[in-house]
Motif scaffolding. Sequence first.
Motif, PDB file in Angstrom:
ATOM      1  N   ARG A 189      62.432  13.365  49.583  1.00  0.00           N
ATOM      2  CA  ARG A 189      62.884  13.559  47.967  1.00  0.00           C
ATOM      3  C   ARG A 189      61.563  13.900  47.188  1.00  0.00           C
ATOM      4  O   ARG A 189      60.229  13.973  47.781  1.00  0.00           O
ATOM      5  CB  ARG A 189      63.385  12.306  47.290  1.00  0.00           C
ATOM      6  CG  ARG A 189      62.640  11.101  47.657  1.00  0.00           C
ATOM      7  CD  ARG A 189      62.898   9.879  46.830  1.00  0.00           C
ATOM      8  NE  ARG A 189      63.261   8.709  47.554  1.00  0.00           N
ATOM      9  CZ  ARG A 189      63.732   7.558  47.298  1.00  0.00           C
ATOM     10  NH1 ARG A 189      63.412   7.169  46.014  1.00  0.00           N
ATOM     11  NH2 ARG A 189      63.767   6.547  48.076  1.00  0.00           N
ATOM     12  N   PRO A 190      61.766  14.545  46.085  1.00  0.00           N
ATOM     13  CA  PRO A 190      60.555  15.078  45.276  1.00  0.00           C
ATOM     14  C   PRO A 190      59.471  13.855  45.178  1.00  0.00           C
ATOM     15  O   PRO A 190      59.610  12.538  45.024  1.00  0.00           O
ATOM     16  CB  PRO A 190      60.926  15.164  43.888  1.00  0.00           C
ATOM     17  CG  PRO A 190      62.582  15.471  44.274  1.00  0.00           C
ATOM     18  CD  PRO A 190      62.896  14.790  45.165  1.00  0.00           C
ATOM     19  N   GLY A 191      58.212  14.291  45.369  1.00  0.00           N
ATOM     20  CA  GLY A 191      57.071  13.418  45.515  1.00  0.00           C
ATOM     21  C   GLY A 191      56.531  13.120  46.874  1.00  0.00           C
ATOM     22  O   GLY A 191      55.656  12.301  46.782  1.00  0.00           O
ATOM     23  N   LEU A 234      48.363   8.788  40.949  1.00  0.00           N
ATOM     24  CA  LEU A 234      49.309   9.218  41.601  1.00  0.00           C
ATOM     25  C   LEU A 234      50.703   8.356  41.947  1.00  0.00           C
ATOM     26  O   LEU A 234      51.693   8.680  41.650  1.00  0.00           O
ATOM     27  CB  LEU A 234      49.141   9.772  42.987  1.00  0.00           C
ATOM     28  CG  LEU A 234      48.206  10.929  43.188  1.00  0.00           C
ATOM     29  CD1 LEU A 234      47.919  11.225  44.668  1.00  0.00           C
ATOM     30  CD2 LEU A 234      49.080  12.387  42.564  1.00  0.00           C
ATOM     31  N   LEU A 235      50.449   6.995  42.205  1.00  0.00           N
ATOM     32  CA  LEU A 235      51.200   6.014  42.391  1.00  0.00           C
ATOM     33  C   LEU A 235      52.036   5.660  40.938  1.00  0.00           C
ATOM     34  O   LEU A 235      53.278   5.575  40.838  1.00  0.00           O
ATOM     35  CB  LEU A 235      50.723   4.559  42.715  1.00  0.00           C
ATOM     36  CG  LEU A 235      51.640   3.388  43.148  1.00  0.00           C
ATOM     37  CD1 LEU A 235      52.493   3.747  44.021  1.00  0.00           C
ATOM     38  CD2 LEU A 235      50.746   2.096  43.373  1.00  0.00           C
ATOM     39  N   MET A 287      54.563   4.000  47.266  1.00  0.00           N
ATOM     40  CA  MET A 287      53.659   3.142  47.985  1.00  0.00           C
ATOM     41  C   MET A 287      53.810   3.062  49.513  1.00  0.00           C
ATOM     42  O   MET A 287      53.013   2.996  50.493  1.00  0.00           O
ATOM     43  CB  MET A 287      53.765   1.915  47.444  1.00  0.00           C
ATOM     44  CG  MET A 287      52.547   0.695  47.804  1.00  0.00           C
ATOM     45  SD  MET A 287      50.940   1.237  48.097  1.00  0.00           S
ATOM     46  CE  MET A 287      50.527   0.805  46.388  1.00  0.00           C
ATOM     47  N   THR A 288      55.012   2.937  49.550  1.00  0.00           N
ATOM     48  CA  THR A 288      55.467   2.889  51.403  1.00  0.00           C
ATOM     49  C   THR A 288      55.411   4.092  51.935  1.00  0.00           C
ATOM     50  O   THR A 288      54.588   4.184  53.091  1.00  0.00           O
ATOM     51  CB  THR A 288      56.984   2.648  51.258  1.00  0.00           C
ATOM     52  OG1 THR A 288      57.260   1.312  50.515  1.00  0.00           O
ATOM     53  CG2 THR A 288      57.265   2.229  53.015  1.00  0.00           C
ATOM     54  N   VAL A 289      55.395   5.217  51.405  1.00  0.00           N
ATOM     55  CA  VAL A 289      55.270   6.668  51.683  1.00  0.00           C
ATOM     56  C   VAL A 289      53.715   6.602  51.922  1.00  0.00           C
ATOM     57  O   VAL A 289      53.276   7.242  53.166  1.00  0.00           O
ATOM     58  CB  VAL A 289      55.571   7.791  50.917  1.00  0.00           C
ATOM     59  CG1 VAL A 289      55.180   9.194  51.668  1.00  0.00           C
ATOM     60  CG2 VAL A 289      57.255   7.658  51.159  1.00  0.00           C
ATOM     61  N   MET A 290      53.007   6.114  51.066  1.00  0.00           N
ATOM     62  CA  MET A 290      51.549   6.366  51.443  1.00  0.00           C
ATOM     63  C   MET A 290      51.156   5.433  52.484  1.00  0.00           C
ATOM     64  O   MET A 290      50.146   5.782  53.168  1.00  0.00           O
ATOM     65  CB  MET A 290      50.848   5.537  50.155  1.00  0.00           C
ATOM     66  CG  MET A 290      50.876   6.462  48.659  1.00  0.00           C
ATOM     67  SD  MET A 290      49.959   5.684  47.317  1.00  0.00           S
ATOM     68  CE  MET A 290      50.069   6.977  46.270  1.00  0.00           C
ATOM     69  N   CYS A 291      51.760   4.319  52.514  1.00  0.00           N
ATOM     70  CA  CYS A 291      51.398   3.281  53.844  1.00  0.00           C
ATOM     71  C   CYS A 291      51.844   4.200  55.121  1.00  0.00           C
ATOM     72  O   CYS A 291      51.305   3.920  56.200  1.00  0.00           O
ATOM     73  CB  CYS A 291      52.328   2.006  53.556  1.00  0.00           C
ATOM     74  SG  CYS A 291      51.564   1.017  52.474  1.00  0.00           S
ATOM     75  N   GLY A 316      54.858   8.180  39.677  1.00  0.00           N
ATOM     76  CA  GLY A 316      56.030   8.188  40.519  1.00  0.00           C
ATOM     77  C   GLY A 316      57.032   7.608  39.852  1.00  0.00           C
ATOM     78  O   GLY A 316      56.880   6.721  39.092  1.00  0.00           O
ATOM     79  N   ALA A 317      58.297   8.171  40.136  1.00  0.00           N
ATOM     80  CA  ALA A 317      59.468   7.684  39.427  1.00  0.00           C
ATOM     81  C   ALA A 317      59.998   6.378  40.287  1.00  0.00           C
ATOM     82  O   ALA A 317      60.577   5.328  39.527  1.00  0.00           O
ATOM     83  CB  ALA A 317      60.585   8.711  39.617  1.00  0.00           C
ATOM     84  N   ASP A 318      59.722   6.113  41.424  1.00  0.00           N
ATOM     85  CA  ASP A 318      59.985   4.877  42.362  1.00  0.00           C
ATOM     86  C   ASP A 318      58.817   4.619  43.092  1.00  0.00           C
ATOM     87  O   ASP A 318      58.381   5.154  44.061  1.00  0.00           O
ATOM     88  CB  ASP A 318      61.078   5.497  43.368  1.00  0.00           C
ATOM     89  CG  ASP A 318      61.643   4.104  44.266  1.00  0.00           C
ATOM     90  OD1 ASP A 318      61.094   3.209  44.070  1.00  0.00           O
ATOM     91  OD2 ASP A 318      62.604   4.405  44.880  1.00  0.00           O
ATOM     92  N   ARG A 319      57.986   3.615  42.577  1.00  0.00           N
ATOM     93  CA  ARG A 319      56.755   3.439  42.866  1.00  0.00           C
ATOM     94  C   ARG A 319      56.795   2.685  44.109  1.00  0.00           C
ATOM     95  O   ARG A 319      55.899   2.673  44.738  1.00  0.00           O
ATOM     96  CB  ARG A 319      55.971   2.617  41.741  1.00  0.00           C
ATOM     97  CG  ARG A 319      55.784   3.421  40.467  1.00  0.00           C
ATOM     98  CD  ARG A 319      55.046   2.859  39.261  1.00  0.00           C
ATOM     99  NE  ARG A 319      55.278   3.547  38.246  1.00  0.00           N
ATOM    100  CZ  ARG A 319      56.028   3.254  37.121  1.00  0.00           C
ATOM    101  NH1 ARG A 319      56.915   2.672  37.516  1.00  0.00           N
ATOM    102  NH2 ARG A 319      56.060   4.134  36.178  1.00  0.00           N
ATOM    103  N   LEU A 320      57.778   1.714  44.346  1.00  0.00           N
ATOM    104  CA  LEU A 320      57.707   1.092  45.764  1.00  0.00           C
ATOM    105  C   LEU A 320      58.029   2.294  46.718  1.00  0.00           C
ATOM    106  O   LEU A 320      57.521   1.903  48.101  1.00  0.00           O
ATOM    107  CB  LEU A 320      58.876   0.023  45.719  1.00  0.00           C
ATOM    108  CG  LEU A 320      59.322  -0.759  46.969  1.00  0.00           C
ATOM    109  CD1 LEU A 320      57.843  -1.412  47.190  1.00  0.00           C
ATOM    110  CD2 LEU A 320      60.449  -1.624  46.955  1.00  0.00           C
ATOM    111  N   TRP A 321      58.796   2.929  46.660  1.00  0.00           N
ATOM    112  CA  TRP A 321      59.167   3.949  47.590  1.00  0.00           C
ATOM    113  C   TRP A 321      57.593   4.949  47.944  1.00  0.00           C
ATOM    114  O   TRP A 321      57.289   5.222  48.968  1.00  0.00           O
ATOM    115  CB  TRP A 321      59.970   5.096  47.406  1.00  0.00           C
ATOM    116  CG  TRP A 321      60.385   5.969  48.321  1.00  0.00           C
ATOM    117  CD1 TRP A 321      61.163   6.083  49.485  1.00  0.00           C
ATOM    118  CD2 TRP A 321      59.806   7.459  48.106  1.00  0.00           C
ATOM    119  NE1 TRP A 321      60.954   7.587  49.804  1.00  0.00           N
ATOM    120  CE2 TRP A 321      60.342   8.387  49.159  1.00  0.00           C
ATOM    121  CE3 TRP A 321      59.007   8.097  47.064  1.00  0.00           C
ATOM    122  CZ2 TRP A 321      60.165   9.686  49.268  1.00  0.00           C
ATOM    123  CZ3 TRP A 321      58.860   9.575  47.266  1.00  0.00           C
ATOM    124  CH2 TRP A 321      59.289  10.360  48.328  1.00  0.00           C
TER     125      TRP A 321
END
Length: 261
Positions: free
Chosen positions: A187-189, A8-9, A19-23, A12-17
């Motif tokens: 945003r999407p995702g 899933l990570l 990962m932060t949403v996951m956190c 994603g188009a913006d992986r830092l974003w």
Amino acid sequence: MHASWNALLRGGADRLWSMTVMCLAVAIASAAIALFLAPPAKASWIYAVLSAGLHVGYNLFLVRSYQVGDLGQTYPISRGSSPILITIAASVFAGEKPGMGALLGIALVSGGIISLAFKGRRLAVPSLPYALGTGCFIAAYSVTDGIGARLSGAPMAYTVWMCALWGILMPAIYIGLRGANSLFTIRPGFITAFIGGLVSLLAYGIVIYAMSGAPMGAVSALRETSVLFAALIGYFFLGETLTARKMLACAAIAIGAIIIG
């Protein structure tokens, strides 16, 4: 579970974003669970704080490695190197002395996983330093959590306290880098990343519980068999090829897991 949230990570188009949403998901779920549990023993608190910081370093290195390299090469290197590093660190810092059978099993699992990153006879991975750095962070936080969980007297309570701290630190760093508006703009995702965070919490909670009563290197090696499941899922459901090299690697991983068990 581990293979799924990494996929899933990576997607994603913006992986830092992402990962932060996951956190954020990890922090919310952990705080909610912590309300119903007694705190872990004070002796484990320093390990929870240290592990939370190490997890942030792991997050940043993982995101960077996925920005530079492919999942099929980055994932096996970071995950394959960690069981060996954890076995060494657990021997030094926790006094663990795994038997020859366990060492053989760990070597087979790690070797099989790392071999998946080769293309022909070459290990040409643009993100190699970040992938190896990710493996070092995995080893550091795994041993820290193994010791902390054993001292806590309550592995589940330790897990949610540590994960709540980690889940707060990562968004704070993101806000410092990009600002709060960037993080909290839906945003999407978003839903996918949020669910991925919950899956990662459950997956690692199981690992911490296992390490509280079993050798850390062996637990780590069994966790990394997620690479085997990813290869099989890719073949049966995603139309990916299963080459002779992949089959041999999967066989080594499976045999190693059996020996450890």
